[in-house]
Motif scaffolding. Structure first.
Motif, PDB file in Angstrom:
ATOM      1  N   ILE A  11       0.836  -1.203   0.000  1.00  0.00           N
ATOM      2  CA  ILE A  11       0.000   0.000   0.000  1.00  0.00           C
ATOM      3  C   ILE A  11       0.872   1.254   0.000  1.00  0.00           C
ATOM      4  CG2 ILE A  11      -1.692   1.309   1.332  1.00  0.00           C
ATOM      5  CD1 ILE A  11      -2.832  -1.362   2.290  1.00  0.00           C
ATOM      6  N   VAL A  23       0.834   4.166  -2.807  1.00  0.00           N
ATOM      7  CA  VAL A  23       0.495   5.551  -2.448  1.00  0.00           C
ATOM      8  C   VAL A  23       1.584   6.508  -2.920  1.00  0.00           C
ATOM      9  CG1 VAL A  23       0.185   7.138  -0.515  1.00  0.00           C
ATOM     10  CG2 VAL A  23      -0.984   4.933  -0.518  1.00  0.00           C
ATOM     11  N   SER A  77       1.598   6.873  -6.674  1.00  0.00           N
ATOM     12  CA  SER A  77       0.424   7.564  -7.206  1.00  0.00           C
ATOM     13  C   SER A  77       0.622   9.075  -7.273  1.00  0.00           C
ATOM     14  CB  SER A  77      -0.808   7.244  -6.353  1.00  0.00           C
ATOM     15  OG  SER A  77      -0.681   7.805  -5.053  1.00  0.00           O
ATOM     16  N   THR A  78       1.632   9.594  -6.572  1.00  0.00           N
ATOM     17  CA  THR A  78       1.893  11.030  -6.609  1.00  0.00           C
ATOM     18  C   THR A  78       2.700  11.437  -7.834  1.00  0.00           C
ATOM     19  OG1 THR A  78       3.911  10.768  -5.279  1.00  0.00           O
ATOM     20  CG2 THR A  78       1.852  11.139  -4.088  1.00  0.00           C
ATOM     21  N   ASP A 134       2.959  11.292 -11.999  1.00  0.00           N
ATOM     22  CA  ASP A 134       2.079  11.071 -13.146  1.00  0.00           C
ATOM     23  C   ASP A 134       2.832  10.683 -14.410  1.00  0.00           C
ATOM     24  OD1 ASP A 134       3.336  13.455 -13.554  1.00  0.00           O
ATOM     25  OD2 ASP A 134       1.511  14.657 -13.800  1.00  0.00           O
ATOM     26  N   ALA A 139     -12.305   0.926  -1.546  1.00  0.00           N
ATOM     27  CA  ALA A 139     -11.511   2.130  -1.793  1.00  0.00           C
ATOM     28  C   ALA A 139     -10.211   1.798  -2.522  1.00  0.00           C
ATOM     29  CB  ALA A 139     -11.211   2.825  -0.465  1.00  0.00           C
ATOM     30  N   LEU A 140      -9.569   0.693  -2.116  1.00  0.00           N
ATOM     31  CA  LEU A 140      -8.334   0.290  -2.776  1.00  0.00           C
ATOM     32  C   LEU A 140      -8.578  -0.108  -4.225  1.00  0.00           C
ATOM     33  CD1 LEU A 140      -6.584  -1.804   0.039  1.00  0.00           C
ATOM     34  CD2 LEU A 140      -5.919   0.445  -0.823  1.00  0.00           C
ATOM     35  N   LEU A 162     -10.786   1.089  -6.210  1.00  0.00           N
ATOM     36  CA  LEU A 162     -11.003   2.287  -7.020  1.00  0.00           C
ATOM     37  C   LEU A 162      -9.740   3.125  -7.159  1.00  0.00           C
ATOM     38  CD1 LEU A 162     -14.491   3.412  -5.654  1.00  0.00           C
ATOM     39  CD2 LEU A 162     -14.000   2.365  -7.864  1.00  0.00           C
ATOM     40  N   TRP A 163      -8.921   3.193  -6.098  1.00  0.00           N
ATOM     41  CA  TRP A 163      -7.766   4.081  -6.075  1.00  0.00           C
ATOM     42  C   TRP A 163      -6.530   3.421  -6.672  1.00  0.00           C
ATOM     43  CZ3 TRP A 163      -4.953   6.011  -1.055  1.00  0.00           C
ATOM     44  CH2 TRP A 163      -4.022   6.985  -1.408  1.00  0.00           C
ATOM     45  N   MET A 164      -6.223   2.223  -6.214  1.00  0.00           N
ATOM     46  CA  MET A 164      -5.028   1.515  -6.661  1.00  0.00           C
ATOM     47  C   MET A 164      -5.345   0.030  -6.790  1.00  0.00           C
ATOM     48  SD  MET A 164      -2.913   2.196  -3.106  1.00  0.00           S
ATOM     49  CE  MET A 164      -3.069   3.969  -3.247  1.00  0.00           C
ATOM     50  N   PRO A 165      -5.967  -0.367  -7.908  1.00  0.00           N
ATOM     51  CA  PRO A 165      -6.447  -1.747  -8.057  1.00  0.00           C
ATOM     52  C   PRO A 165      -5.353  -2.796  -8.017  1.00  0.00           C
ATOM     53  CG  PRO A 165      -6.581  -0.540 -10.138  1.00  0.00           C
ATOM     54  CD  PRO A 165      -6.258   0.468  -9.085  1.00  0.00           C
TER      55      PRO A 165
END
Length: 353
Positions: free
Chosen positions: A231, A235, A238-239, A241, A314-315, A317-320
């Protein structure tokens, strides 16, 4: 004989597992991060990735241009010279020395660090990664391509980055010197965890059941560590791009934390194997455990399941990629447990015969 209440055993088990996990994490931190040589070795190992080398080259060139705007017209010459610098056999050693200086600045008690700028020593910012000695080589590389550009190049060694720009980052930098003292308690935490787990096993209805609970608790702690690293990595990435940024940060993350994930996976595998060895249970036991998790009894357990489902959604949707990674780890754990339990049952049957 009155039956012993179950909650003290559960408290001992949970507290022991937490102490063991925190002590293990602190011990890993002392080995991988707080050790000066290990820190520099891991940081230097990231140079094997092409994206990391490209990022360093870009940072050196941009910082030289920011310090000397007159070099903007000669940027191609500067970038080519930076490439020559990074192909020098001495460059990894200079990076290694800079990483050691950064480590001293972060985790030492002083506020200033010393670096060599080619003409002696200079005081540098405490949280800067400076490449000692690289300034002379960059000057020579630029001079070999354009003497005029070399005259416009400023003195000093290249600086790749400085820490402490934001409130969170500054807070972490200020807290870094205190981390070493906290992690010195790692052996005590591990010893406390072992004592509490032994006590929990002793209070269990049977020794085999107690040992199985301890083994499963250790396996769950290892699984939680694997989940945290997965995780955390997702995370952080994900910051960024761009694929270039992902590759650079992913390489650095792996250099310092990939071993933690591997050790956690190995410890988790040993835990489930030990649990199967102590009390393998009947074939298909894991199915009943899965049924209990899927349909728990009691309000507290149902609330825990509901929170877990919300977190999973949530995971997804955010980071499959994280739920998929964790599902593979759980499936591997179930397969290892089932296989080990079957081997233990067959061994017990052969001994009875």
């Amino acid at each position: 004989m009155a039956r012993k209440p179950g909650w003290p055993c559960a408290v001992l088990l949970i507290t022991g597992v937490m102490a063991l996990m925190l002590g293990g994490l602190a011990l890993y931190g002392r080995h991988a991060v707080l050790d000066r040589s290990a820190f520099a070795d891991r940081a230097t190992g990231a140079l094997a990735q092409d994206e990391v080398m490209d990022e360093i080259a870009t940072r050196i060139a941009v910082r030289e241009l920011e310090a000397n705007p007159s070099l903007a017209a000669r940027r191609p010459v500067l970038e080519a010279a930076v490439g020559d610098l990074m192909r020098e056999p001495r460059f990894p050693g200079e990076f290694h020395a800079g990483a050691k200086t950064l480590h001293d600045a972060l985790f030492g008690d002083g506020n200033l660090a010393v670096a060599d700028d080619g003409s002696g020593t200079m005081r540098v910012r405490v949280t800067s990664l400076v490449l000692p000695g690289a300034g002379r080589e960059l000057q020579a590389a630029v001079a070999a391509r354009s003497p005029a550009a070399a005259r416009e190049l400023g003195p000093g060694d290249p600086e790749l980055f400085s820490l402490g720009g934001g409130r969170l980052e500054s807070g972490l930098v200020q807290a870094a010197p205190h981390v070493r003292r906290l992690t010195s308690l790692a052996p005590l935490a591990i010893l406390l965890g072992v004592v509490l787990l032994a006590w929990a096993a002793w209070r269990a209805p049977t020794r085999r059941l107690g040992l199985r609970r301890v083994a499963l608790g250790v396996a769950l702690a290892a699984g939680a560590t694997v989940a945290a690293t997965s995780i955390g990595r997702a995370v952080v990435l994900s910051t960024f791009d761009t694929s270039h940024g992902d590759a650079v940060v992913g390489t650095i993350w792996s250099a310092f934390l990939e071993d933690l994930r591997l050790w956690a996976l190995a410890l988790g595998a040993l835990g489930v194997i030990a649990a199967a060895a102590f009390e393998p249970g009947a074939p298909g036991t894991w199915r009943r455990l899965w049924a209990t998790v899927a349909a728990p009894s009691g309000s507290a357990l149902r609330l825990v399941r509901a929170a877990g489902l919300v977190l999973l959604a949530a995971l997804l949707l955010w980071m499959p990629e994280v739920p998929l990674d964790l599902a593979l780890v759980v499936a591997a754990g179930l397969l290892v447990f089932s296989g080990a339990a079957e081997v233990v049952r067959l061994a017990q049957r052969s001994l009875i015969r």
